[in-house]
Write an enzyme that holds these catalytic residues in place. Structure first.
Site, PDB file in Angstrom:
ATOM      1  N   LEU A 150       0.859  -1.176   0.000  1.00 13.36           N
ATOM      2  CA  LEU A 150       0.000   0.000   0.000  1.00 13.36           C
ATOM      3  C   LEU A 150       0.900   1.233   0.000  1.00 13.36           C
ATOM      4  O   LEU A 150       1.993   1.212   0.576  1.00 13.36           O
ATOM      5  CB  LEU A 150      -0.899   0.028   1.240  1.00 13.36           C
ATOM      6  CG  LEU A 150      -1.910  -1.106   1.410  1.00 13.36           C
ATOM      7  CD1 LEU A 150      -2.634  -0.948   2.742  1.00 13.36           C
ATOM      8  CD2 LEU A 150      -2.908  -1.127   0.269  1.00 13.36           C
ATOM      9  N   ASP A 151       0.443   2.292  -0.631  1.00 14.64           N
ATOM     10  CA  ASP A 151       1.188   3.539  -0.572  1.00 14.64           C
ATOM     11  C   ASP A 151       1.338   3.998   0.875  1.00 14.64           C
ATOM     12  O   ASP A 151       0.525   3.644   1.747  1.00 14.64           O
ATOM     13  CB  ASP A 151       0.458   4.632  -1.349  1.00 14.64           C
ATOM     14  CG  ASP A 151       0.471   4.384  -2.853  1.00 14.64           C
ATOM     15  OD1 ASP A 151       1.358   3.660  -3.316  1.00 14.64           O
ATOM     16  OD2 ASP A 151      -0.420   4.921  -3.545  1.00 14.64           O
ATOM     17  N   LYS A 152       2.342   4.805   1.119  1.00 10.11           N
ATOM     18  CA  LYS A 152       2.611   5.308   2.470  1.00 10.11           C
ATOM     19  C   LYS A 152       1.356   5.875   3.124  1.00 10.11           C
ATOM     20  O   LYS A 152       1.049   5.567   4.281  1.00 10.11           O
ATOM     21  CB  LYS A 152       3.696   6.388   2.406  1.00 10.11           C
ATOM     22  CG  LYS A 152       3.941   7.112   3.724  1.00 10.11           C
ATOM     23  CD  LYS A 152       4.941   8.241   3.560  1.00 10.11           C
ATOM     24  CE  LYS A 152       5.091   9.021   4.860  1.00 10.11           C
ATOM     25  NZ  LYS A 152       6.033  10.163   4.719  1.00 10.11           N
ATOM     26  N   THR A 154      -1.833   5.453   2.346  1.00 12.21           N
ATOM     27  CA  THR A 154      -3.043   4.635   2.260  1.00 12.21           C
ATOM     28  C   THR A 154      -3.073   3.707   3.472  1.00 12.21           C
ATOM     29  O   THR A 154      -2.069   3.088   3.809  1.00 12.21           O
ATOM     30  CB  THR A 154      -3.060   3.806   0.969  1.00 12.21           C
ATOM     31  OG1 THR A 154      -3.069   4.691  -0.150  1.00 12.21           O
ATOM     32  CG2 THR A 154      -4.283   2.907   0.899  1.00 12.21           C
ATOM     33  N   ARG A 249      -5.749   5.669  -7.663  1.00 12.23           N
ATOM     34  CA  ARG A 249      -5.492   7.105  -7.735  1.00 12.23           C
ATOM     35  C   ARG A 249      -5.476   7.575  -9.191  1.00 12.23           C
ATOM     36  O   ARG A 249      -6.068   8.619  -9.523  1.00 12.23           O
ATOM     37  CB  ARG A 249      -4.171   7.422  -7.034  1.00 12.23           C
ATOM     38  CG  ARG A 249      -4.184   7.056  -5.552  1.00 12.23           C
ATOM     39  CD  ARG A 249      -2.794   7.063  -4.933  1.00 12.23           C
ATOM     40  NE  ARG A 249      -2.215   8.397  -4.922  1.00 12.23           N
ATOM     41  CZ  ARG A 249      -0.974   8.651  -4.521  1.00 12.23           C
ATOM     42  NH1 ARG A 249      -0.186   7.664  -4.107  1.00 12.23           N
ATOM     43  NH2 ARG A 249      -0.516   9.885  -4.536  1.00 12.23           N
TER      44      ARG A 249
END
Length: 325
Positions: A150-152, A154, A249
């Protein structure tokens, strides 16, 4: 956002005992690497090929090439391991919200702000460092058993493998698109209807640190279902069929409804203070479902959004209610 690692399972179980196989007669004519993949399916083809290339697989006592054709009846001996430790990062006592755990896998609820694995600008203080502290044996696995990310900024559910066999099984499920991943997202604008976004994603042709919908990108497909409307923002549930970098996104921005708080893909100025003040992309990995890598049992987990996400929803609902009177 989520993406999967396909090439990262070159590690093996350290000091595991040798395995012996007698090549079935009906395997005559098959290549060694193909036959071994069927005889020992718990391991990925890339891992088995690595052992063959390293001379850790012998056929009647001799090392042979992966493409060697079998006659049937030969004896195969495989000595697993031999790789350098794939994970050299240090364990760190970082708190983990463990949702589920057994001998094969670990499911965590990642908070927003926590980077998944070390990289430029984030050498320590990551989820990977926390995992190494929680389960020291993960140092023997590539990326400490992490099979997707997961992105930082998220939040939400991630599954981590605790054994080489589980890692191989989970990566295969991700590649086969059989892992169900549902996200809650707050998007700008009024999303009129449910939509399936089917648009390839690749590196942005100019801004190389970001992604974009590009003609020659990798196939990417996202289901966007409307959950609740607030006029100038919409709560949607996104279901992934693929796992490209920044997929949700990029796809929401591509249909004109970028994520609230997205610092990269949102160029829209929010109409209200609550939307402008949200400090990160409003994205939460709410649900995860897969088959247990050991016995195939269906498993599913759900986690509510964190406090900041819930507070934004509360503000949006209150504003919508006040204007409905």
């Amino acid at each position: 956002m989520t993406d999967h690692y396909r090439a990262g399972d070159r590690g093996g179980p350290a000091n595991a005992p040798p395995r012996t196989f007698v090549v079935p007669a009906d395997f005559a004519g098959r290549r060694l690497d193909q036959a071994l993949a069927q005889l020992w399916p718990e391991h990925s083809r890339s891992r088995l090929k690595g052992w063959i290339d390293a001379g850790r697989v012998t056929l009647d006592g001799s090392s042979v090439a992966p493409r060697h054709r079998l006659a049937g009846g030969e004896t195969l001996v495989v000595v697993p391991g031999g790789e350098a430790s794939p994970t050299r990062d240090a364990p760190e006592a970082i708190a983990l919200a463990v949702v589920a755990e057994d001998d094969d896998l670990l499911v965590v609820d990642k908070p927003a702000g926590l980077v998944v694995h070390p990289g430029a600008g984030n050498p320590t203080g990551t989820l990977l460092n926390a995992l190494l502290h929680h389960v020291p044996a993960l140092a023997a696995l590539p990326r400490a058993g992490i099979v997707h990310r997961l992105d930082k900024d998220t939040s939400g559910l991630m599954v981590v493998a605790k054994t080489p066999q589980a890692q191989t099984g989970l990566v295969r499920q991700l590649a086969a698109r059989s892992v169900a991943r549902h996200y809650l997202a707050i998007a700008h604008g009024d999303v009129a209807r449910d939509v399936v976004v089917d648009a390839p994603i690749g590196r942005h042709p100019v801004q190389r640190t970001s992604m974009a919908v590009v003609e020659r990108g990798k196939p990417a497909r996202t289901h966007v279902d409307v959950v609740e409307r607030f006029g100038d923002a919409t709560l949607v549930r996104c279901r992934l069929e693929t796992g490209r970098t920044h997929q949700i996104r990029v796809h929401l921005a591509a249909i004109g409804h970028p994520l609230v708080g997205d610092p990269i893909y949102c160029r829209r100025r929010a109409s209200r203070d609550a939307l402008r003040a949200f400090p990160r992309q409003a994205l939460h990995a709410e649900r995860l479902a897969l088959l247990h890598p050991r016995d195939g049992r269906p498993l599913a987990w759900r986690t509510p959004p964190p406090a900041d996400f819930a507070a934004l929803l509360g503000a949006l609902r209150a504003h919508a209610a006040s204007h409905a009177r």
